[in-house]
Design an enzyme around this catalytic site. Structure first.
Site, PDB file in Angstrom:
ATOM      1  N   TRP A  99       0.829  -1.214   0.000  1.00  0.00           N
ATOM      2  CA  TRP A  99       0.000   0.000   0.000  1.00  0.00           C
ATOM      3  C   TRP A  99       0.854   1.251   0.000  1.00  0.00           C
ATOM      4  O   TRP A  99       0.512   2.240  -0.656  1.00  0.00           O
ATOM      5  CB  TRP A  99      -0.985  -0.014   1.168  1.00  0.00           C
ATOM      6  N   ASP A 167      -2.037   6.733   5.793  1.00  0.00           N
ATOM      7  CA  ASP A 167      -3.074   5.801   5.363  1.00  0.00           C
ATOM      8  C   ASP A 167      -3.398   4.925   6.571  1.00  0.00           C
ATOM      9  O   ASP A 167      -2.566   4.130   7.010  1.00  0.00           O
ATOM     10  CB  ASP A 167      -2.530   4.960   4.193  1.00  0.00           C
ATOM     11  N   LYS A 191     -12.681  -1.903   6.267  1.00  0.00           N
ATOM     12  CA  LYS A 191     -12.030  -2.697   7.312  1.00  0.00           C
ATOM     13  C   LYS A 191     -12.622  -2.412   8.693  1.00  0.00           C
ATOM     14  O   LYS A 191     -12.954  -3.340   9.393  1.00  0.00           O
ATOM     15  CB  LYS A 191     -10.523  -2.466   7.315  1.00  0.00           C
TER      16      LYS A 191
END
Ligand SMILES: *Cc1c(COP(=O)(O)O)cnc(C)c1O
Length: 357
Positions: A99, A167, A191
């Site tokens: 990511w 993030d 999530k």
């Protein structure tokens, strides 16, 4: 049979959020209409939008200078929106995995992306430490929880007055956040908050408008700040679920209480991984272990039993615990909504499997 959902994302949501969303899909706020078929500018949905925004600010204790936005495009859209809005020439990145790399790739379209440290050579099994951040960077960027590798940075990093962007897709709401150094935090909802489709963006208003480039309307945070995330049609249903999850978090006692529960759940599972001769954790530095995504493999000598264990656990109701293809083995995602009983069920399954062999 009861299912225990260890999926990495989209992932488990609380029964409270799912049930209330289902009810609103059938009859929203007594309108006799579905949540999916009413105007986002009607008073019923406007109230949802306002309350979700306020509750998230309360739960995370977000300072006055920040705005909470509900945007589309997933966390991945933020990989380009962040540099579009904050990077003039140069930004610094911590390379902790997939990511982070996606964010680095987008940032390179806007200027120089300096990678200050990386654990790539060891397949991201630890978090690099003791690195220097160039003082002339516009900001420092990192991913707090590496969903794929099961590593996590358990504190808010800071480097003097340097603005920080993070993030937090897979660990937002899992612990308290100190906002002092952040200009931007974002998180895809799927999530720890809601179904896929909304991204929570927490942006420092006074830090906007400093880059010299023109920014397309939809990619400019100011557009959404000015219109309370109502510039265009927002992802109505995920925002509704986000509100339900936020109410549920509040009922648990907020992020301090959730953090405590998360640490207990993670300790239960890591203890079993460390003490069961058949399994071993993949993260080499214990302090970097994620309390959200627990990655483990079969220990030396037991590699051939991987498929057996997968089947054994599946027969006992475990779902979504296969490791990401870049790590292999198993990954049990134990997000906020995961009850400790499900973690215990996995631990019992591991014990039972080892006793049988
Ligand atoms: C899942 C995830 C993403 C991607 O989210 P999308 O909403 O699918 O774009 C980004 N970062 C992290 C840390 C993630 O876990």
């Amino acid at each position: 049979m009861k299912k225990h959902n260890f999926s990495a994302g989209p992932s488990i949501l609380s029964e409270y959020a799912i049930k209330n969303t289902a009810d609103a899909v059938l009859n929203f706020a007594g309108t006799g209409l579905s949540l999916m078929e009413v105007s986002h500018r009607g008073k019923e949905f406007m109230a949802v939008n306002t309350e979700a925004n306020k509750l998230i600010k309360d739960i995370l204790q977000i300072p006055e200078d920040f705005e909470v936005l509900f945007l589309g495009g997933g966390a991945s859209m933020q990989f380009c929106m962040a540099p579009y809005n904050f990077m003039e020439k140069k930004a610094a990145f911590l390379d902790t995995g997939t990511w982070a790399n996606k964010a680095i790739k987008e940032a390179k379209l806007f200027g120089e992306a300096v990678v200050v440290a990386s654990s790539k050579a060891d397949n991201y099994t630890y978090i690099p430490k003791d690195f220097e951040v160039p003082a002339d960077a516009d900001y420092f960027y990192y991913c707090t929880n590496n969903t794929i590798y099961g590593t996590e940075i358990h504190k808010d990093l800071s480097f003097g007055d340097m603005p920080v962007i993070a993030d937090m897709s897979s660990d937002i709401f899992s612990r308290p956040i100190d906002f002092t150094h952040y200009d931007l935090i974002f998180a895809g909802a799927q999530k720890n908050l809601a179904p896929a489709g909304v991204t929570v963006v927490i942006v420092r208003k006074s830090a906007l408008g400093r880059v010299s480039r023109a920014i397309p309307t939809m990619l400019d945070y100011r557009t959404h700040v000015d219109k309370d995330s109502m510039f265009n049609t927002p992802p109505v249903l995920p925002i509704y679920t986000a509100l339900q999850t936020a109410k549920w978090y509040q009922s648990l006692g907020g992020v301090e209480a959730i953090y405590k529960l998360n640490k207990e759940k993670a300790a239960l599972l890591y203890d079993e991984i460390d003490n069961n001769r058949m399994f071993k954790g993949t993260v080499t530095c214990k302090e970097d272990r994620s309390i959200m995504n627990v990655c483990f493999v079969m220990a030396e000598g037991y590699e051939a039993l991987e498929a057996d264990f997968a089947q054994f656990a599946t027969e006992r109701g475990m779902v979504g615990f296969k490791g990401h293809r870049s790590v292999g083995g198993f990954r049990a995602s134990i997000y906020n909504a995961m009850p400790i009983e499900s973690v215990q069920a996995l631990v019992d399954t591991m014990k039972e499997f080892a006793a049988k062999k």
